[in-house]
Design a protein around this motif. Structure first.
Motif, PDB file in Angstrom:
ATOM      1  N   ALA A   1     -13.201  11.197   5.353  1.00  0.00           N
ATOM      2  CA  ALA A   1     -12.402  12.104   4.343  1.00  0.00           C
ATOM      3  C   ALA A   1     -12.861  11.836   2.831  1.00  0.00           C
ATOM      4  O   ALA A   1     -12.811  12.312   2.027  1.00  0.00           O
ATOM      5  N   GLY A   2     -13.534  10.360   2.915  1.00  0.00           N
ATOM      6  CA  GLY A   2     -14.111   9.839   1.527  1.00  0.00           C
ATOM      7  C   GLY A   2     -13.059   8.921   0.828  1.00  0.00           C
ATOM      8  O   GLY A   2     -13.448   8.477  -0.254  1.00  0.00           O
ATOM      9  N   VAL A   3     -12.230   8.526   1.532  1.00  0.00           N
ATOM     10  CA  VAL A   3     -11.310   7.420   0.905  1.00  0.00           C
ATOM     11  C   VAL A   3     -11.223   6.396   1.797  1.00  0.00           C
ATOM     12  O   VAL A   3     -11.025   6.026   2.919  1.00  0.00           O
ATOM     13  N   ILE A   4     -11.838   4.885   1.086  1.00  0.00           N
ATOM     14  CA  ILE A   4     -11.875   3.770   1.688  1.00  0.00           C
ATOM     15  C   ILE A   4     -10.418   3.081   1.662  1.00  0.00           C
ATOM     16  O   ILE A   4      -9.785   3.125   0.658  1.00  0.00           O
ATOM     17  N   ASN A   5      -9.643   2.727   2.803  1.00  0.00           N
ATOM     18  CA  ASN A   5      -8.256   2.039   2.735  1.00  0.00           C
ATOM     19  C   ASN A   5      -8.627   0.567   2.823  1.00  0.00           C
ATOM     20  O   ASN A   5      -8.840   0.140   4.099  1.00  0.00           O
ATOM     21  N   LEU A   6      -8.946  -0.183   1.988  1.00  0.00           N
ATOM     22  CA  LEU A   6      -9.243  -1.558   1.881  1.00  0.00           C
ATOM     23  C   LEU A   6      -7.830  -2.481   2.284  1.00  0.00           C
ATOM     24  O   LEU A   6      -8.137  -3.449   2.405  1.00  0.00           O
ATOM     25  N   SER A   7      -6.599  -1.719   2.309  1.00  0.00           N
ATOM     26  CA  SER A   7      -5.625  -2.496   2.724  1.00  0.00           C
ATOM     27  C   SER A   7      -5.331  -2.886   4.150  1.00  0.00           C
ATOM     28  O   SER A   7      -4.109  -3.846   4.515  1.00  0.00           O
ATOM     29  N   MET A   8      -6.366  -2.579   5.001  1.00  0.00           N
ATOM     30  CA  MET A   8      -5.938  -2.728   6.434  1.00  0.00           C
ATOM     31  C   MET A   8      -5.634  -3.938   6.802  1.00  0.00           C
ATOM     32  O   MET A   8      -4.720  -4.119   7.721  1.00  0.00           O
ATOM     33  N   ASN A   9      -5.956  -5.024   6.376  1.00  0.00           N
ATOM     34  CA  ASN A   9      -5.759  -6.485   6.876  1.00  0.00           C
ATOM     35  C   ASN A   9      -4.230  -6.687   6.696  1.00  0.00           C
ATOM     36  O   ASN A   9      -3.547  -7.262   7.480  1.00  0.00           O
ATOM     37  N   GLY A  10      -3.786  -6.443   5.334  1.00  0.00           N
ATOM     38  CA  GLY A  10      -2.088  -6.258   4.990  1.00  0.00           C
ATOM     39  C   GLY A  10      -1.454  -5.377   5.897  1.00  0.00           C
ATOM     40  O   GLY A  10      -0.301  -5.805   6.287  1.00  0.00           O
ATOM     41  N   THR A  11      -1.966  -4.180   5.901  1.00  0.00           N
ATOM     42  CA  THR A  11      -1.234  -2.945   6.551  1.00  0.00           C
ATOM     43  C   THR A  11      -0.921  -3.531   7.994  1.00  0.00           C
ATOM     44  O   THR A  11       0.267  -3.346   8.606  1.00  0.00           O
ATOM     45  N   ILE A  12      -1.946  -4.021   8.800  1.00  0.00           N
ATOM     46  CA  ILE A  12      -1.499  -4.397  10.243  1.00  0.00           C
ATOM     47  C   ILE A  12      -0.670  -5.385  10.222  1.00  0.00           C
ATOM     48  O   ILE A  12       0.460  -5.308  11.367  1.00  0.00           O
ATOM     49  N   LEU A  13      -0.706  -6.748   9.303  1.00  0.00           N
ATOM     50  CA  LEU A  13       0.436  -7.817   9.254  1.00  0.00           C
ATOM     51  C   LEU A  13       1.570  -7.125   9.285  1.00  0.00           C
ATOM     52  O   LEU A  13       2.644  -7.174  10.017  1.00  0.00           O
ATOM     53  N   LEU A  14       1.789  -6.289   8.042  1.00  0.00           N
ATOM     54  CA  LEU A  14       3.222  -5.738   7.653  1.00  0.00           C
ATOM     55  C   LEU A  14       3.773  -4.765   8.947  1.00  0.00           C
ATOM     56  O   LEU A  14       4.797  -4.935   9.078  1.00  0.00           O
ATOM     57  N   SER A  15       2.733  -4.020   9.687  1.00  0.00           N
ATOM     58  CA  SER A  15       3.335  -3.044  10.495  1.00  0.00           C
ATOM     59  C   SER A  15       3.757  -3.912  11.888  1.00  0.00           C
ATOM     60  O   SER A  15       4.321  -3.547  12.434  1.00  0.00           O
ATOM     61  N   ALA A  16       2.963  -4.921  11.902  1.00  0.00           N
ATOM     62  CA  ALA A  16       3.294  -5.814  13.118  1.00  0.00           C
ATOM     63  C   ALA A  16       4.597  -6.497  12.934  1.00  0.00           C
ATOM     64  O   ALA A  16       5.378  -6.519  13.831  1.00  0.00           O
ATOM     65  N   MET A  17       5.018  -6.903  11.891  1.00  0.00           N
ATOM     66  CA  MET A  17       6.006  -7.497  11.279  1.00  0.00           C
ATOM     67  C   MET A  17       7.361  -6.251  11.418  1.00  0.00           C
ATOM     68  O   MET A  17       8.290  -6.603  12.239  1.00  0.00           O
ATOM     69  N   GLY A  18       6.986  -5.535  10.705  1.00  0.00           N
ATOM     70  CA  GLY A  18       8.160  -4.247  10.732  1.00  0.00           C
ATOM     71  C   GLY A  18       8.296  -3.715  12.177  1.00  0.00           C
ATOM     72  O   GLY A  18       9.530  -3.578  12.414  1.00  0.00           O
ATOM     73  N   GLY A  19       7.057  -3.381  12.856  1.00  0.00           N
ATOM     74  CA  GLY A  19       7.503  -2.733  14.184  1.00  0.00           C
ATOM     75  C   GLY A  19       8.180  -3.784  15.113  1.00  0.00           C
ATOM     76  O   GLY A  19       8.881  -3.243  15.795  1.00  0.00           O
ATOM     77  N   PHE A  20       7.915  -4.965  14.942  1.00  0.00           N
ATOM     78  CA  PHE A  20       8.541  -5.805  15.746  1.00  0.00           C
ATOM     79  C   PHE A  20       9.995  -6.136  15.639  1.00  0.00           C
ATOM     80  O   PHE A  20      10.898  -6.062  16.340  1.00  0.00           O
TER      81      PHE A  20
END
Lengths: 348, 332
Positions: free
Chosen positions: B33-52
Motif C-alpha cells: 500500500a506504500g507504507v513502510i512499517n519500520l517499527s516491526m522489531n519493537g511491535t513483535i516484542l511488545l505484542s509478545a509481552m502484551g499477548g502473554f
C-alpha cells in the motif's frame, strides 16, 4: 512573524508535556510512584560527584555517535549500521592492543595505535555499508542492519572463541588489559580527560564541517536533492561514501574509547545501544549540530539516572529507553502537527 | 539421522517459521500500500509481552492473540497517522517506535518474567495425520502454524487475483492513477497499514504463547526477529509466496545451526545461532545487484551464450519495491 514564533513554541512545549504525561502514565501502570521515580532519576544522575562522573563517561560515546550520524543524515543517509560500526571499532582496538601488548612499545604508543585501529575499523564497516549501497543497490538501512548482526556475531565468536579468557569464555568478555594500557584518567576517578576531550572536539569539528565548509554545503545539497546536486556537478556517490567513512571513523572512535577508557576489554554488546541513541539525539535536535551536545548530555543523564530506578524500586532500567524514545516520538509528531496547523492557517 | 528425527525437525522448522510468516505477510501488505512499517522489531516484542500477559491474566489464549494483534494494529495506526496525515518521515517514526515498543515491552513486562503461562497445544488433523511423511510433517501442528500457511495463499490470492487487491497494488505503485480511478488512496493506506500491523502483532503471541512460550524479558531471544522479517520482506519481492520461501529458508538455516552444533565443536553455539543473518545480506545483495550499472557493463563483456544465462538468473532473483513506497500522497 512573531505569531508564528509563539505557535512554534506552543507545539514544541506541547509535545514535551505530552511525552511526560505518557511516560508518567506508563510509570503508574508499572506500579511505581511517578514523581518519586523522576526524582530518583535526577538524583541518580546529578546527586553526587561520582554520579556526575558516570554521566560524563556516558556522555562521551553518545556525543561521538551523534556527531557521526549528523554527517550521514546531512547526506540524506539513514545510517542504521551505526551500532555495528561502533562494535567494529571496539573489535579493531582490542585486536591492535592484543597484538602490541607484548612488543615492548611504550604504553601510550600502543593505546594511540589501538585507538587509530578502532577509528579505521569503524570507517571500514561504514564504508562497507556505503559500498553495498553504491555498488550493490542495497538500501543502507538493510545493509546496515545486516552488518550490525554480523558484527555482533563476530564479537561473540571472538569472546567465546580465539580471544576467550584462560579457561572458558564468558559473557563478561575477554581478559582485561594490563593497567598500563588503560586510557589515563583524572586522579582517583574513572573519568578520562582524553575521552571527554576527543568527543567534544568531534562535535565541534562536525559543527564547523557542516556549517562553514565547501564540503559541508555540497554534502547537504546531496542530502536535500540528489539529482539536482548531481546536475550541478557534485560527485554524489563519492560524497555519500565520504559521509559514511567520516561517520564510521567517529563512531569507531566511540568503540575504541569504550575499550581503552571504560571496559578495558571486549564485551558482547559493547556498543550498549549508543549508536541507536545517537540516531535519536540527531532526530530530536532536528539534525542541527549546535544542539547535539546539550541534548546528548540530557539523554546520558537519563541513562545514568535510571540505574537508580532499578536499585530503589526494582523497576527495569529500560525505562530510560522508554523516556527517551517517547520524547523523540512526540517531538516528531508535534512537528508534523505544527506544519499541518500552519499550512491550514496560511493556505486555506 | 533417521527419518523420524528428521521429520520432527522439519515439522519444527514449519512451526518456528509461523511467527515470521505473520510478520512478513503483514509487512508485505503494508508496503504494497506504500507504507513502510519500520517499527516491526519493537511491535513483535511488545505484542509478545502484551499477548502473554493477557493470556496469563485471563487464562484465555484467544484473548492473548487478540491482544497481540490489537497492539500491532495500534502501533501501525501511529505509523499511518504520522506519515499519511502529518506527512512525517515513515522511516524516522517507525525507527523510534521500534525502540519505544521494545523498551516498553521490557519495562512493563518486568513482573511477567519467568511466570508460568498457557501454551498453544498441537491440533492434529484426524485421518490426515496418519499419512506417511506428510502426516507428521504437516498435520500435527498447532492452529497458528496452519493459519500461517493458509495466510500465505490467502494474501497471495488477494493481492494478485482480486479486484481490491489490484487497487492495493495501484495505491502503492501509482497512487495518482488509482486516485483518478476513484480509489480513496489515503484511507486505503490507513486500512492496509493497520491490517498489516495486526498481522505483525500476531507474530508476538505466536512466539510467547507457542514457539518460544513464556516471557523472559531481555533474554527472550526475540530482539532482532523484526529486523530479519524486514529483510525477508524485501527478499520476498513483496510477493507472499516468495516471502514465505524466505521465511522457511531462514527457519531451516537456524535449525541446521542447531543440528550441526555437535559436529563443529570449535564454533561457539552463539555464532551458529546468528549465522543466517550474514546470509540474509548476501541474498539482499543478490536480489539488488542486477540494478547496478557495473553489473550491466560486466554482463555486456561476457560471451554471448553465457550472458543470456547470467542475465536470466539475475532477473529471476531481482525484486523491485512498489514504486511509491514511502512517498506521501496528496490529492491536490
Amino acid at each position: 512573524m512573531k505569531k508564528t514564533f509563539w505557535i512554534n513554541l506552543a507545539f514544541q512545549v506541547g509535545a514535551l508535556v505530552a511525552a511526560f504525561l505518557i511516560t508518567t502514565l506508563i510509570l503508574a501502570a508499572a506500579g511505581a510512584p511517578p514523581f518519586k521515580a523522576y526524582e530518583s532519576i535526577l538524583r541518580g544522575a546529578f546527586g553526587s560527584p561520582g554520579s556526575l562522573r558516570s554521566l560524563l563517561i556516558s556522555w562521551s560515546p553518545l556525543l561521538l555517535t551523534t556527531a557521526g550520524v549528523l554527517i550521514t543524515f546531512s547526506a540524506g543517509l539513514w545510517n542504521i549500521g551505526v551500532e555495528g560500526q561502533m562494535t567494529l571499532g571496539a573489535i579493531c582496538t582490542t585486536w591492535a592492543l592484543r597484538l602490541l601488548q607484548d612488543t615492548g612499545l611504550p604504553p601510550m604508543m600502543i593505546i594511540l595505535l589501538g585507538i587509530l585501529a578502532g577509528v579505521l575499523g569503524g570507517a571500514l564497516w561504514a564504508g562497507l555499508a556505503g559500498a553495498l549501497k553504491t555498488f550493490g543497490g542495497v538500501n543502507e538501512i538493510f545493509g546496515g542492519l545486516g552488518l550490525n548482526f554480523i558484527s555482533m556475531a563476530l564479537t561473540i565468536y571472538l569472546v567465546f572463541g580465539p580471544w576467550k579468557r584462560p579457561g572458558t569464555g564468558s559473557m563478561s568478555g575477554t581478559q582485561p588489559f594490563d593497567r598500563a594500557l588503560w586510557l589515563p584518567t583524572f586522579a582517583g576517578t574513572e573519568l578520562s580527560p582524553w575521552a571527554l576531550g576527543l568527543s567534544i572536539l568531534a562535535v565541534v569539528f562536525v559543527y564547523f564541517l557542516l556549517r562553514g565548509t565547501h564540503f559541508g554545503l555540497r554534502l547537504k545539497a546531496v542530502g536535500r536533492n540528489r539529482k539536482a546536486a548531481y546536475l550541478m556537478g557534485v560527485p554524489t556517490w563519492q560524497y555519500s561514501m565520504l559521509a559514511f567513512l567520516l561517520c564510521g571513523a567517529l563512531v569507531g572512535l566511540a568503540g575504541a574509547i569504550q575499550v581503552t577508557g571504560v571496559y578495558h576489554r571486549l564485551l558482547p554488546n559493547i556498543s550498549s545501544g549508543y549508536g541507536f541513541l545517537g540516531l535519536m539525539v540527531a532526530m530530536l535536535v532536528n539534525y542541527q549540530a549546535i544542539w547535539a551536545a546539550p541534548v546528548a548530555f540530557f539523554f546520558a543523564s537519563i541513562n545514568v539516572g535510571s540505574v537508580n530506578l532499578q536499585l530503589l524500586y526494582k523497576l527495569d532500567s529500560s525505562f530510560s529507553g522508554v523516556l527517551q524514545s517517547f520524547l523523540v516520538l512526540l517531538v516528531l509528531l508535534g512537528e508534523g502537527a505544527r506544519q499541518r496547523f500552519l499550512k491550514r492557517r496560511w493556505e486555506p | 539421522m533417521d527419518t523420524t528425527v528428521l521429520l520432527t525437525g522439519l515439522a519444527g522448522v514449519l512451526a518456528a517459521a509461523a511467527p515470521i510468516l505473520f510478520a512478513v505477510i503483514g509487512e508485505t501488505v503494508s508496503e504494497r500500500a506504500g507504507v513502510i512499517n519500520l517499527s516491526m522489531n519493537g511491535t513483535i516484542l511488545l505484542s509478545a509481552m502484551g499477548g502473554f500477559a493477557t493470556a496469563v491474566e485471563t487464562g484465555s489464549l484467544l484473548l492473548g492473540f487478540l491482544a497481540g494483534a490489537s497492539i500491532g494494529a495500534l502501533v501501525a495506526l501511529v505509523v499511518a497517522f504520522s506519515s499519511i496525515t502529518l506527512k512525517q518521515s515513515q522511516v524516522a517514526v517507525g525507527f523510534v517506535l521500534a525502540l519505544a515498543c521494545r523498551d516498553l515491552a521490557y519495562f512493563l513486562g518486568n513482573s511477567y518474567v519467568a511466570v508460568q503461562g498457557p501454551r498453544l497445544n498441537a491440533l492434529p488433523v484426524p485421518l490426515l495425520v496418519d499419512l506417511p511423511v506428510v502426516g507428521p510433517l504437516l498435520f500435527r501442528q498447532n492452529l497458528m502454524t496452519y493459519l500461517s500457511i493458509l495466510f500465505i495463499f490467502l494474501a497471495w490470492a488477494y493481492i494478485f487475483r482480486t479486484r481490491p487487491g489490484m487497487v492495493l497494488q495501484g495505491i502503492g505503485e501509482r497512487p495518482a492513477a488509482a486516485f483518478v480511478r476513484g480509489a480513496n488512496v489515503n484511507r486505503l493506506r490507513y486500512v492496509y497499514t493497520v491490517i498489516g500491523g495486526a498481522l505483525i502483532g500476531l507474530a508476538g503471541p505466536a512466539y510467547s504463547l507457542s514457539v518460544k512460550a513464556g516471557w523472559m524479558g531481555t533474554i527472550s531471544g526475540l530482539d532482532g526477529i523484526g529486523w530479519i522479517a524486514l529483510s525477508i520482506t524485501i527478499f520476498g519481492g513483496w510477493n507472499p509466496l516468495r516471502a514465505a520461501f524466505g521465511a522457511y529458508l531462514f527457519s531451516l538455516l537456524q535449525w541446521l545451526g542447531l543440528v550441526l552444533q555437535p559436529s563443529l565443536p570449535n564454533v561457539p553455539s552463539q555464532v551458529l545461532q546468528v549465522a543466517p543473518f550474514p546470509l540474509m545480506i548476501l541474498t539482499l545483495l543478490l536480489v539488488n545487484i542486477s540494478d547496478a550499472e557495473w553489473v550491466a557493463r560486466m554482463l555486456a563483456a561476457l560471451p554471448e551464450g553465457m550472458r543470456g544465462l547470467v542475465a536470466k538468473f539475475l532477473r529471476a532473483l531481482r525484486s523491485n519495491p512498489p514504486a511509491s513506497l514511502g512517498v506521501p500522497f496528496d490529492s491536490e
